[in-house]
Write an enzyme that holds these catalytic residues in place. Sequence first.
Site, PDB file in Angstrom:
ATOM      1  N   ARG A 259      -5.572   5.605   0.008  1.00  0.00           N
ATOM      2  CA  ARG A 259      -4.479   4.678  -0.290  1.00  0.00           C
ATOM      3  C   ARG A 259      -4.605   4.130  -1.706  1.00  0.00           C
ATOM      4  O   ARG A 259      -5.706   3.983  -2.233  1.00  0.00           O
ATOM      5  CB  ARG A 259      -4.489   3.458   0.645  1.00  0.00           C
ATOM      6  CG  ARG A 259      -4.488   3.755   2.126  1.00  0.00           C
ATOM      7  CD  ARG A 259      -3.099   4.157   2.608  1.00  0.00           C
ATOM      8  NE  ARG A 259      -3.050   4.231   4.046  1.00  0.00           N
ATOM      9  CZ  ARG A 259      -3.457   5.251   4.771  1.00  0.00           C
ATOM     10  NH1 ARG A 259      -3.966   6.318   4.192  1.00  0.00           N
ATOM     11  NH2 ARG A 259      -3.356   5.240   6.082  1.00  0.00           N
TER      12      ARG A 259
ATOM     13  N   ARG B  64      -1.733  10.501   8.192  1.00  0.00           N
ATOM     14  CA  ARG B  64      -1.666   9.920   6.851  1.00  0.00           C
ATOM     15  C   ARG B  64      -2.964  10.062   6.081  1.00  0.00           C
ATOM     16  O   ARG B  64      -2.986   9.945   4.859  1.00  0.00           O
ATOM     17  CB  ARG B  64      -1.319   8.424   6.929  1.00  0.00           C
ATOM     18  CG  ARG B  64       0.095   8.146   7.310  1.00  0.00           C
ATOM     19  CD  ARG B  64       0.375   6.666   7.425  1.00  0.00           C
ATOM     20  NE  ARG B  64       0.183   5.974   6.161  1.00  0.00           N
ATOM     21  CZ  ARG B  64       0.035   4.663   6.042  1.00  0.00           C
ATOM     22  NH1 ARG B  64       0.019   3.899   7.113  1.00  0.00           N
ATOM     23  NH2 ARG B  64      -0.121   4.112   4.864  1.00  0.00           N
TER      24      ARG B  64
ATOM     25  N   GLU C   2       0.820  -1.207   0.000  1.00  0.00           N
ATOM     26  CA  GLU C   2       0.000   0.000   0.000  1.00  0.00           C
ATOM     27  C   GLU C   2       0.852   1.255   0.000  1.00  0.00           C
ATOM     28  O   GLU C   2       1.973   1.252   0.496  1.00  0.00           O
ATOM     29  CB  GLU C   2      -0.957   0.013   1.181  1.00  0.00           C
ATOM     30  CG  GLU C   2      -0.316   0.232   2.523  1.00  0.00           C
ATOM     31  CD  GLU C   2      -1.348   0.382   3.622  1.00  0.00           C
ATOM     32  OE1 GLU C   2      -1.869   1.500   3.800  1.00  0.00           O
ATOM     33  OE2 GLU C   2      -1.615  -0.613   4.301  1.00  0.00           O
TER      34      GLU C   2
ATOM     35  N   HIS D 194     -10.353   4.548   3.798  1.00  0.00           N
ATOM     36  CA  HIS D 194      -9.552   3.669   4.661  1.00  0.00           C
ATOM     37  C   HIS D 194     -10.043   2.227   4.642  1.00  0.00           C
ATOM     38  O   HIS D 194     -10.400   1.661   5.670  1.00  0.00           O
ATOM     39  CB  HIS D 194      -9.476   4.223   6.082  1.00  0.00           C
ATOM     40  CG  HIS D 194      -8.252   3.756   6.809  1.00  0.00           C
ATOM     41  ND1 HIS D 194      -8.289   2.729   7.720  1.00  0.00           N
ATOM     42  CD2 HIS D 194      -6.967   4.156   6.744  1.00  0.00           C
ATOM     43  CE1 HIS D 194      -7.081   2.510   8.196  1.00  0.00           C
ATOM     44  NE2 HIS D 194      -6.255   3.384   7.609  1.00  0.00           N
TER      45      HIS D 194
END
Length: 61
Positions: free
Chosen positions: A35, A31, A20, A50
């Site tokens: 992703r 963060r 990832e 997420h």
Amino acid sequence: MVFQNRERRLPGEPSGYYVEFTVPTPGSADRGARRIIAGKNGERYYTADHYRTFMVVGGDR
């Protein structure tokens, strides 16, 4: 970083198959939730929430 696929929302593959990458989230102090997940065969998935949902963004699958 290795992606474990604990949620089992991507196709089942051996441990270490997916990695990832964080996509920067403007305004996030950490963060963030976005992703890119990459598989060893070239497939790519994007999640903006997420790991709740994914969309295919490239690759061979």
